[in-house]
Design a protein around this motif. Sequence first.
Motif, short mmCIF file in Angstrom:
data_model
loop_
_atom_site.label_atom_id
_atom_site.label_comp_id
_atom_site.label_asym_id
_atom_site.label_seq_id
_atom_site.Cartn_x
_atom_site.Cartn_y
_atom_site.Cartn_z
N GLY A 208 0.80 -1.23 0.00
CA GLY A 208 0.00 0.00 0.00
C GLY A 208 0.83 1.27 0.00
N ARG A 209 0.38 2.23 0.82
CA ARG A 209 1.04 3.53 0.86
C ARG A 209 2.34 3.51 1.66
NH1 ARG A 209 -4.59 5.63 0.71
NH2 ARG A 209 -4.63 7.19 -0.94
N GLY A 210 2.68 2.37 2.24
CA GLY A 210 3.92 2.30 3.02
C GLY A 210 5.11 1.79 2.21
N GLU A 211 4.81 1.10 1.10
CA GLU A 211 5.88 0.33 0.47
C GLU A 211 6.94 1.19 -0.22
OE1 GLU A 211 6.32 -2.64 1.22
OE2 GLU A 211 7.71 -3.45 -0.26
N LEU A 212 6.54 2.28 -0.86
CA LEU A 212 7.57 3.14 -1.50
C LEU A 212 8.55 3.66 -0.44
CD1 LEU A 212 8.83 4.77 -3.81
CD2 LEU A 212 7.09 6.54 -3.42
N ILE A 213 8.00 4.01 0.72
CA ILE A 213 8.86 4.52 1.80
C ILE A 213 9.86 3.42 2.21
CG2 ILE A 213 8.85 5.43 4.16
CD1 ILE A 213 5.82 6.23 3.54
N ARG A 214 9.37 2.19 2.30
CA ARG A 214 10.28 1.08 2.68
C ARG A 214 11.36 0.88 1.60
NH1 ARG A 214 5.02 -2.05 3.72
NH2 ARG A 214 4.51 -1.60 5.90
N TRP A 215 11.00 0.98 0.33
CA TRP A 215 12.00 0.83 -0.74
C TRP A 215 13.05 1.94 -0.64
CZ3 TRP A 215 10.66 -1.29 -6.21
CH2 TRP A 215 9.89 -2.46 -6.09
N LEU A 216 12.58 3.15 -0.35
CA LEU A 216 13.53 4.27 -0.28
C LEU A 216 14.46 4.11 0.92
CD1 LEU A 216 11.00 7.06 -1.29
CD2 LEU A 216 12.99 6.33 -2.64
N PHE A 217 13.91 3.68 2.04
CA PHE A 217 14.77 3.40 3.21
C PHE A 217 15.79 2.33 2.85
CE2 PHE A 217 11.69 5.01 6.65
CZ PHE A 217 12.56 5.98 7.10
N ALA A 218 15.34 1.27 2.18
CA ALA A 218 16.25 0.17 1.83
C ALA A 218 17.36 0.69 0.92
CB ALA A 218 15.47 -0.94 1.13
N HIS A 219 16.98 1.43 -0.11
CA HIS A 219 17.98 1.91 -1.07
C HIS A 219 18.98 2.84 -0.41
CE1 HIS A 219 19.70 2.91 -4.92
NE2 HIS A 219 19.57 4.20 -4.63
N ALA A 220 18.49 3.65 0.53
CA ALA A 220 19.38 4.60 1.21
C ALA A 220 20.24 3.91 2.28
CB ALA A 220 18.54 5.70 1.87
N GLY A 221 19.88 2.68 2.62
CA GLY A 221 20.62 1.98 3.68
C GLY A 221 20.37 2.61 5.04
N ILE A 222 19.20 3.19 5.22
CA ILE A 222 18.86 3.83 6.50
C ILE A 222 18.07 2.83 7.36
CG2 ILE A 222 17.52 5.68 7.61
CD1 ILE A 222 17.98 7.37 5.06
N GLU A 223 18.53 2.67 8.59
CA GLU A 223 17.85 1.77 9.53
C GLU A 223 16.53 2.38 9.98
OE1 GLU A 223 18.95 -1.19 11.20
OE2 GLU A 223 20.45 -1.25 9.58
N TYR A 224 15.49 1.58 10.10
CA TYR A 224 14.22 2.05 10.66
C TYR A 224 13.47 0.86 11.24
CZ TYR A 224 11.76 0.09 6.64
OH TYR A 224 11.26 -0.78 5.70
N ASN A 225 12.52 1.21 12.10
CA ASN A 225 11.69 0.17 12.68
C ASN A 225 10.42 0.06 11.82
OD1 ASN A 225 10.29 -1.54 14.40
ND2 ASN A 225 9.74 0.11 15.82
N ASP A 226 10.18 -1.09 11.24
CA ASP A 226 9.05 -1.30 10.32
C ASP A 226 7.87 -1.85 11.13
OD1 ASP A 226 7.58 -1.69 7.99
OD2 ASP A 226 8.57 -3.58 7.48
N GLU A 227 7.14 -0.92 11.77
CA GLU A 227 6.05 -1.36 12.66
C GLU A 227 4.78 -1.63 11.85
OE1 GLU A 227 5.12 1.21 15.99
OE2 GLU A 227 3.29 0.08 16.38
N ARG A 228 4.31 -2.85 11.91
CA ARG A 228 3.14 -3.25 11.11
C ARG A 228 1.94 -3.47 12.03
NH1 ARG A 228 4.65 -5.65 5.79
NH2 ARG A 228 6.66 -4.69 5.36
N ILE A 229 0.90 -2.72 11.78
CA ILE A 229 -0.29 -2.79 12.63
C ILE A 229 -1.31 -3.71 11.95
CG2 ILE A 229 -2.19 -1.43 13.61
CD1 ILE A 229 -0.14 0.92 13.80
N GLU A 230 -1.75 -4.73 12.67
CA GLU A 230 -2.74 -5.65 12.10
C GLU A 230 -4.10 -4.98 12.11
OE1 GLU A 230 -1.94 -8.32 10.61
OE2 GLU A 230 0.13 -8.56 11.32
N MET A 231 -4.94 -5.34 11.15
CA MET A 231 -6.27 -4.72 11.03
C MET A 231 -7.08 -4.88 12.31
SD MET A 231 -6.23 -3.17 8.27
CE MET A 231 -7.85 -2.45 8.31
N GLU A 232 -6.90 -6.04 12.98
CA GLU A 232 -7.68 -6.29 14.20
C GLU A 232 -7.32 -5.29 15.31
OE1 GLU A 232 -5.44 -9.52 13.38
OE2 GLU A 232 -6.60 -8.82 11.66
#
Length: 203
Positions: free
Chosen positions: A13-37
Motif C-alpha cells: 500500500g502507501r507504506g511500500e515506497l517509503i520502505r524501498w527508499l529506506f532500503a535503497h538509502a541503507g537507513i535503519e528504521y523500525n518497520d512497525e506493522r499494525i494488524e487490522m484487528e
Amino acid sequence: MPEYTLMYFNAQGRGELIRWLFAHAGIEYNDERIEMEEWPERKPDIPGGKLPVLMVDGKPLVQSVAIARYVAKEAGLVPEDNLDAAYCDALVDTCSEMMHQYMTLMFKVEDDDEKQRLFEEEFFPNHMEPFMKRLNHRLEDKEWFITDDMTWADVAIGRSLSQILAQFPDCLEHYPNVASLVEKVCELPAIKEWIDNRPETSF
Ligand SMILES: N[C@@H](CCC(=O)N[C@@H](CS)C(=O)NCC(=O)O)C(=O)O
C-alpha cells in the motif's frame, strides 16, 4: 541519524515506497506493522488517525508522499534543480492516483475472473494505458524519467508497477521501455534484498 519508526498496516500500500527508499538509502528504521484487528484500538492514538506515519525521534510526520519525499531527500534521490524536483512530484502524484484506482478495483470484487475483467475493461484502458504510453515514449531516448540519474520518481514507478505486474504479468507487454525500467529498479541490490526478504502480504 534520527531514530525512525514507520507505522503502517501489514501490507504494501502507501507504506511500500517509503520502505524501498529506506532500503535503497541503507537507513535503519523500525518497520512497525499494525494488524487490522488492532486498528480500531490504535487509531485514536495515531496522529491524524491514518497510516502511514513516520515517527522521527518520536515526532510524527504524516502523509505518505511527504514521508517518501523526505526519505528520498535523505537518500539523495530528489533533484537539486527546483523544476526537476517538481517534475518528480508530478510523476509520483500521477502514479499515486493510478494506484488509488488500482487498489479500489482490487478491493471492489473478490472473484479472480471478475478482477481480471475489471482490470481489462476498466482499469487498464482508462487509468493505466494512457499513462504507460506517455511513460514509454519518455524513455525512448533516456535511461531515467527526469534526470540522467535515478530519482525517487523512478523508484515510485518501479515499486507501483511491480505490484500490478505481480497480479497481471502481461500488462507491460507493449511498453518495453517501462518494463525494463521497472526491472532495473527492482534489481537494485538493496531493493532486491528487501523484495526477497520482506514479509509476505496479500496486497
Ligand atoms: N493521504 C494519506 C491517506 C492515508 C490513508 O488513507 N491511509 C489509509 C491506509 S492506506 C488508512 O489509514 N486507513 C484507515 C483509516 O482511515 O481508518 C496518505 O497518503 O498518507
